[in-house]
Design an enzyme around this catalytic site. Structure first.
Site, short mmCIF file in Angstrom:
data_model
loop_
_atom_site.label_atom_id
_atom_site.label_comp_id
_atom_site.label_asym_id
_atom_site.label_seq_id
_atom_site.Cartn_x
_atom_site.Cartn_y
_atom_site.Cartn_z
N ILE A 60 0.88 -0.76 -0.05
CA ILE A 60 -0.29 0.13 -0.22
C ILE A 60 0.85 0.94 -0.28
O ILE A 60 0.65 2.29 -0.78
CB ILE A 60 -1.09 0.30 1.37
CG1 ILE A 60 -1.53 -1.60 1.37
CG2 ILE A 60 -1.65 1.16 1.50
CD1 ILE A 60 -2.64 -1.79 -0.10
N TYR A 94 -4.89 -20.03 1.48
CA TYR A 94 -5.05 -19.64 2.10
C TYR A 94 -3.20 -19.60 2.08
O TYR A 94 -3.09 -18.60 3.65
CB TYR A 94 -5.50 -21.41 2.60
CG TYR A 94 -6.62 -20.97 3.09
CD1 TYR A 94 -7.08 -20.15 4.09
CD2 TYR A 94 -7.48 -21.98 3.36
CE1 TYR A 94 -8.59 -19.69 3.95
CE2 TYR A 94 -8.31 -22.06 3.65
CZ TYR A 94 -9.13 -20.93 4.37
OH TYR A 94 -11.58 -20.57 4.42
N ASP A 127 15.59 -11.79 6.90
CA ASP A 127 15.52 -13.38 5.47
C ASP A 127 16.53 -13.98 4.19
O ASP A 127 16.91 -12.71 4.12
CB ASP A 127 13.82 -12.98 4.30
CG ASP A 127 13.45 -13.11 5.50
OD1 ASP A 127 12.58 -13.17 6.88
OD2 ASP A 127 12.18 -12.77 4.88
N PRO A 162 13.75 -2.51 17.89
CA PRO A 162 13.38 -3.24 16.69
C PRO A 162 13.40 -2.74 15.10
O PRO A 162 14.66 -3.13 14.22
CB PRO A 162 11.59 -3.60 16.73
CG PRO A 162 11.70 -3.21 17.96
CD PRO A 162 12.56 -1.68 18.70
N GLY A 166 -13.45 -19.60 -8.12
CA GLY A 166 -12.77 -20.66 -6.84
C GLY A 166 -12.37 -22.15 -7.56
O GLY A 166 -12.86 -22.33 -9.39
N CYS A 183 -17.15 -15.66 -12.33
CA CYS A 183 -16.39 -17.24 -13.15
C CYS A 183 -16.62 -18.94 -12.43
O CYS A 183 -17.92 -19.27 -13.04
CB CYS A 183 -14.31 -17.48 -12.49
SG CYS A 183 -13.53 -18.07 -13.52
N GLY A 209 -18.67 -18.11 -9.74
CA GLY A 209 -19.99 -18.07 -10.34
C GLY A 209 -20.62 -18.16 -10.90
O GLY A 209 -21.95 -19.21 -10.84
N HIS A 220 -13.25 -12.08 -14.74
CA HIS A 220 -12.68 -11.60 -12.90
C HIS A 220 -13.18 -9.97 -13.48
O HIS A 220 -12.15 -8.88 -13.68
CB HIS A 220 -12.19 -11.92 -12.60
CG HIS A 220 -11.27 -13.18 -12.63
ND1 HIS A 220 -11.61 -13.69 -11.04
CD2 HIS A 220 -11.18 -14.50 -13.05
CE1 HIS A 220 -12.07 -15.36 -10.97
NE2 HIS A 220 -11.85 -15.82 -12.34
N GLU A 272 -13.86 -7.80 -11.13
CA GLU A 272 -12.70 -7.60 -10.06
C GLU A 272 -11.68 -6.64 -10.38
O GLU A 272 -10.61 -6.33 -9.71
CB GLU A 272 -12.94 -8.68 -8.96
CG GLU A 272 -12.00 -9.60 -8.70
CD GLU A 272 -12.13 -10.64 -9.52
OE1 GLU A 272 -13.26 -10.28 -10.69
OE2 GLU A 272 -11.88 -11.82 -9.30
N1 GLN Z 1 -12.36 -24.03 -11.67
C1 GLN Z 1 -13.28 -22.63 -13.09
C2 GLN Z 1 -12.82 -23.29 -14.18
O1 GLN Z 1 -11.03 -23.64 -13.47
C3 GLN Z 1 -13.47 -21.66 -12.30
C4 GLN Z 1 -12.30 -21.35 -11.61
C5 GLN Z 1 -12.25 -19.73 -11.26
O2 GLN Z 1 -13.13 -19.42 -11.03
N2 GLN Z 1 -11.36 -18.73 -11.26
O3 GLN Z 1 -12.84 -23.08 -15.06
#
Ligand code: GLN
Length: 560
Positions: free
Chosen positions: A24, A59, A154, A197, A360, A387, A389, A513, A515
């Protein structure tokens, strides 16, 4: 590689702890310099061995941010783009993995002509090449800002810091400078801010030959002059170059804070740059609007990484941008997809003003997403699918409206009758996982008289992608016969890019996407219209908002 004579280079390192918000700060400095009429670019060095974060679990790493040219990069690249409003590329994101990959490939090709290949000079030469590579993109940049990931001390970041040391030596102090970001903790017990520090982390930096020119001290309290004097004295920096980086309620306030601390003025003076006075009026108005919304809406985000908000960074930020354009604060309610059943969906979702199902991978939580979509579709609650979704929305519609029992995606079930979402033909023979999806910007042709066209007001749009699967064209006739509209297609009409559901106030899914292209003072049109639909839905349903579940304030969820 010819290096433009005018380009200056700023390196941002971090000390004491990670997660100080260097990204940022880099983005904010970029904005402050850009607001003075300078051409600025920002790059990130990530010291891990993965070639890119594309294969990492969210994660571990948070969101994978995709650039126009299809690079899978660190989420800080997203901050840079959102703040300086410039589209960056693969060149702006470098990992240790890429550097070694390049050097080892050259060695295999025999390009080192028999010499022993070593960290110094071969790895460091490659690092210096990467620094220079962003000096010119479309134009020559006045300033290159390089953020070095990780913390000084590091083992991983040493080659990068050594490369930077050599680079600074070669170009000299008139063209290079180092900004070190540290933590000045406040000890409740003694009621004191502690500088030790910071002293130690600067010591580590100086041991490797880097002397900071500016120190930005992240702290929860104000830094008084005596603290600045002390840090200056121990760290060999003028006290006027010891700046306060206090915690603020929204990341978008950071540039304004650093402007008051005269960060950009120090840079301008040091490099003797001629530039105009900064114009931050639009940005200030944007921050003021974030802090003074006229109302609020609650949007459910249903995913499987909901406990790590960094996994949905760009979505959270897109809601801030879209909220400002609609004069509302968007409260995000995180919904863990695995917990949503057909039976409890109503209880969990009834007081939402909109539902977003983000992208996802993998089948965990898919059924919960489908259940949530069924509920909002039947109850006229605005829906936005991104995507995965979109893919879940098609599965839901196929099952519940077209009666295609067990319809699914080949990603989750390969041996069922109705694979309404299927692998793209050009993906079928690919075995490697890294960088092999459909990545980056592709054009899409939008149908007139659609919600999408209302949002963009354009026929040809360009959006960024990251997926392997797509809507199976064999099912388009039955889906459209029952009321699903394919309002965005690839120019050859082979790939579905956008779906809408007719007879619903706002139900849009996109394979890309959006976003990734929302900018601070330029909300993405689809997010803007989704939030607008949620606002209308709230008004029409008389604002019967009950508090339910875990709500997260999108303004403070990510204070850095
Ligand atoms: N898993 C799904 C695909 O590969 C959607 C990918 C995503 O949502 N970025 O098409």
């Amino acid at each position: 590689m010819r290096l433009p004579r005018k380009t200056k280079f700023i390196f941002i390192t971090g000390g004491v702890v990670s997660a100080l918000g260097k990204g940022i700060i880099a983005a904010s400095l970029g904005l402050l310099l850009k607001s003075r009429g300078l051409r600025v670019t920002i790059q990130k060095f990530d010291p891990y061995i993965n070639v890119d974060p594309g294969t990492m679990n969210p994660y571990q790493h948070g969101e994978v941010y995709v650039t126009d040219d299809g690079a899978e990069t660190d989420l800080d690249i997203g901050h840079y783009e959102r703040f300086i409003d410039v589209s960056l590329s693969a060149k702006n994101s470098t990992t240790t993995g890429q550097i070694y990959n390049e050097v080892i490939s050259k060695e295999r090709r025999g390009e080192y002509l028999g010499v022993t290949v070593q960290i110094i000079p071969h790895i460091t030469d490659e690092i210096k090449k990467r620094i220079k590579s962003v000096a010119v993109d479309q134009f020559e940049n006045d300033i290159v800002i390089t953020e070095v990931g990780g913390t000084v001390g590091d083992i991983e970041s040493l080659p990068f810091l050594e490369g930077i040391r050599q680079f600074c030596l070669e170009l000299g102090p008139n063209r290079t400078m180092i900004i070190h970001v540290t933590l000045v903790p406040y000890l409740e017990g003694s009621g004191e801010l502690k500088t030790k520090p910071t002293q130690h982390s600067v010591m580590r930096l100086r041991e490797i030959g880097l002397q900071p020119d500016i120190i930005i001290c992240r702290s929860e309290k104000r830094l008084n002059q005596s603290i600045k004097d002390k840090i200056g004295l121990f760290c060999n920096v003028r006290p006027s170059a010891v700046l306060e980086g206090r915690d603020v309620s929204t990341i978008y306030e950071v540039p304004l804070l650093l402007e008051k601390e005269k960060l950009a003025d120090l840079v301008i003076k040091r490099f003797r740059l001629k530039c105009k006075d900064p114009d931050l009026s639009k940005w200030s108005a944007f921050v003021k609007n974030i802090k003074n919304p006229k109302g609020n809406v609650t949007i459910g985000v249903c995913g499987k990484y909901t406990t790590l908000h960094d996994a949905y960074k760009s979505i959270i930020e897109s809601f801030v941008h879209a909220g400002v354009e609609n004069e509302v604060k968007v409260n995000i309610r995180w919904l863990e997809s695995e917990t949503i059943t057909r039976e409890n969906a109503g209880e969990l979702l009834k007081d939402l003003h909109g539902l977003l199902v983000p992208g996802g991978f993998g089948d965990r939580g898919i059924e919960g997403k489908v259940n949530a979509i069924e509920y909002v579709r039947n109850n006229n609650i605005p829906f936005f699918g991104i995507c995965l979704g979109l893919q879940c929305a098609v599965i839901e519609f196929a099952r519940n409206v077209c009666n295609l029992q067990n319809a699914n995606s080949r990603e989750f079930h390969s041996k069922i009758k109705h694979n309404v979402i299927d692998l793209m033909p050009n993906q079928r023979s690919i075995a490697d996982k890294g960088a092999t999806m459909r990545l980056g910007t592709y054009p899409c042709v939008v149908k007139e008289d659609s919600l999408t066209h209302n949002a963009y007001n354009k026929i040809v749009i360009k959006e960024r992608h990251r997926h392997r699967y797509e809507v199976n064209n064999d099912y388009k006739p039955i889906l459209s016969e029952r009321g699903m509209a394919f309002t965005g297609l690839s120019p050859d009409e082979n790939l579905v890019e956008i779906i809408e559901v007719e007879d619903h106030p706002w139900f849009v899914g996109c394979q890309f996407h959006p976003e990734l292209k929302s900018r601070a003072t330029k909300a993405h049109p689809l997010f803007r219209d989704f939030v607008k639909a949620a606002k209308t839905y709230k008004e029409e349903s008389n604002g019967l908002v009950q508090s339910f579940g875990k709500e997260v304030d999108s303004l403070t969820a990510d204070t850095e």
